[in-house]
Design a protein around this motif. Sequence first.
Motif, PDB file in Angstrom:
ATOM      1  N   GLY A  46      -0.941 -10.992 -16.781  1.00  0.00           N
ATOM      2  CA  GLY A  46      -1.064 -12.308 -16.631  1.00  0.00           C
ATOM      3  C   GLY A  46      -0.167 -13.019 -17.605  1.00  0.00           C
ATOM      4  O   GLY A  46      -0.197 -13.835 -18.396  1.00  0.00           O
ATOM      5  N   ASP A  47       1.243 -12.286 -17.636  1.00  0.00           N
ATOM      6  CA  ASP A  47       2.339 -13.054 -18.526  1.00  0.00           C
ATOM      7  C   ASP A  47       2.402 -12.734 -19.886  1.00  0.00           C
ATOM      8  O   ASP A  47       3.255 -13.100 -20.768  1.00  0.00           O
ATOM      9  CB  ASP A  47       2.553 -14.522 -18.197  1.00  0.00           C
ATOM     10  N   LYS A  48       1.365 -11.683 -20.251  1.00  0.00           N
ATOM     11  CA  LYS A  48       1.217 -11.175 -21.599  1.00  0.00           C
ATOM     12  C   LYS A  48       1.284  -9.861 -21.853  1.00  0.00           C
ATOM     13  O   LYS A  48       0.827  -9.034 -20.842  1.00  0.00           O
ATOM     14  CB  LYS A  48      -0.114 -11.795 -22.235  1.00  0.00           C
ATOM     15  N   ILE A  49       1.836  -9.368 -22.810  1.00  0.00           N
ATOM     16  CA  ILE A  49       1.754  -7.893 -23.370  1.00  0.00           C
ATOM     17  C   ILE A  49       0.163  -7.600 -23.125  1.00  0.00           C
ATOM     18  O   ILE A  49      -0.649  -7.852 -24.128  1.00  0.00           O
ATOM     19  CB  ILE A  49       2.432  -7.524 -24.832  1.00  0.00           C
ATOM     20  N   HIS A  50      -0.259  -6.582 -22.416  1.00  0.00           N
ATOM     21  CA  HIS A  50      -1.592  -6.023 -22.421  1.00  0.00           C
ATOM     22  C   HIS A  50      -1.807  -4.831 -21.550  1.00  0.00           C
ATOM     23  O   HIS A  50      -1.033  -4.465 -20.668  1.00  0.00           O
ATOM     24  CB  HIS A  50      -2.381  -7.321 -21.327  1.00  0.00           C
ATOM     25  N   GLY A  51      -2.450  -3.762 -22.350  1.00  0.00           N
ATOM     26  CA  GLY A  51      -2.592  -2.584 -22.085  1.00  0.00           C
ATOM     27  C   GLY A  51      -1.970  -1.470 -22.989  1.00  0.00           C
ATOM     28  O   GLY A  51      -2.145  -1.702 -24.025  1.00  0.00           O
ATOM     29  N   PHE A  52      -1.099  -0.605 -22.243  1.00  0.00           N
ATOM     30  CA  PHE A  52      -0.507   0.262 -23.288  1.00  0.00           C
ATOM     31  C   PHE A  52       1.107   0.136 -23.286  1.00  0.00           C
ATOM     32  O   PHE A  52       1.736  -0.118 -22.021  1.00  0.00           O
ATOM     33  CB  PHE A  52      -0.524   1.699 -22.696  1.00  0.00           C
ATOM     34  N   GLY A  53       1.589   0.289 -24.269  1.00  0.00           N
ATOM     35  CA  GLY A  53       3.224  -0.077 -24.419  1.00  0.00           C
ATOM     36  C   GLY A  53       3.819   0.506 -25.862  1.00  0.00           C
ATOM     37  O   GLY A  53       2.869   0.600 -26.619  1.00  0.00           O
TER      38      GLY A  53
END
Length: 410
Positions: free
Chosen positions: A291-298
């Motif tokens: 949704g246009d945001k850093i989200h999850g793993f990275g």
Amino acid sequence: MEAPKSHGAKLSRTPSSLLRSPTLRSSSFHSLSAIDDDEEVEKKKPHRPHPIPNPNPNPPNPNPNPHPRTLLPLLLPLPFLLLIFFLIFYLRDDSPILGNLVLASALVVLASVAARKSRSLWLRRRGGAFRRGESVQWFIGDADRALRKEKSNGRVVREGVEFYSNGDCYEGEFHRGRCNGSGVYNFFAKGKYEGDWIDGKYDGYGIESWARGSRYRGQYRQGLRHGFGVYRFYSGDSYAGEWVSGQSHGIGVQSCSDGSSYFGEFKCGVKHGLGYYHFRNGDRYCGEYFGDKIHGFGVYNFANGHCYEGSWHEGKKQGFGMYTFRNGDTRSGEWDSGILQNPLPPLDPAVQRSVQAARKAAENAIRLLRVDEQVNKAVTAANRAATAARVAAIKAVQNRIDGKFCDTNV
């Protein structure tokens, strides 16, 4: 340590309402081919040639023997002949010269009637003044429009010009009453589209530009950006990649005027999936977006040399992860809204699993196949389609000047 923030400017998206289909206003436009004096428009009938229909093309013949009917014209002057003969016998003794003149006149009348009937029968058998198989066209009103094809040497004119009630204008090719082929659609004081058309909608390749300076070059389907293409915003931002139903969807590259850029996956116009973001301050992030945001793993690499590997939630460090300083020191454990709440050793299994997942997501983001080649091909095709549309528009205007009007119903 404050949580890293995403400094990338958000890419403004033009709503799909900018793509207006001119066919929705087909009832309100006035074709240049129908522009005449206001007083003559109401008076004139359709100018297309109409043969006179025969309500009964094969009427039954009530008289199977047509020969007796040919004697009817010979019987019609019978009373007149009887009167002449009466005058001859009555005037024979008194004035034989007058009687001979009356007799000669009667013979001339009889011969004239017989000759006219014979000629009428001959013409009827020969098909009148035309040979058999030739069509006779009948016109009601001005026949000029019906003969326009002959004026253009029998060639059907495909290019025409249409004006719409809102001030828009289309110049190009038509088929069955709709914009088909190549053409230019000018939005009144807003922009224009140059390219391919199918059934009154953008379909194929083309170039769409707006008065403020934004421009799109690429593929279309059913009036919407679909396929590969490049959109350059008037602000300096741009997106080059895949499109679905008018929105960036798939793999693409987003570049912003502030120097930041993103390469990765999009969904419904926003960053979603795997991607790589280079921020304007030098920070870099590789991993998952939602949704246009850093989200999850990275993995987030700061410009000052620090690095965070782990779990994210809506742009903030959330869950298990490890923060490594430039000098090699580490802080690991469970994070909450960017703050380390539960410190754990770097070799903790939960921390290790989260770090490994973050590194794998970063590698997958970097390995995404680029679509530069497909985009370049689409842009080249769009330029060719726009050129063809301009040529069709010039022909349409020239046809208007020369008095050759496009029949939009064929």
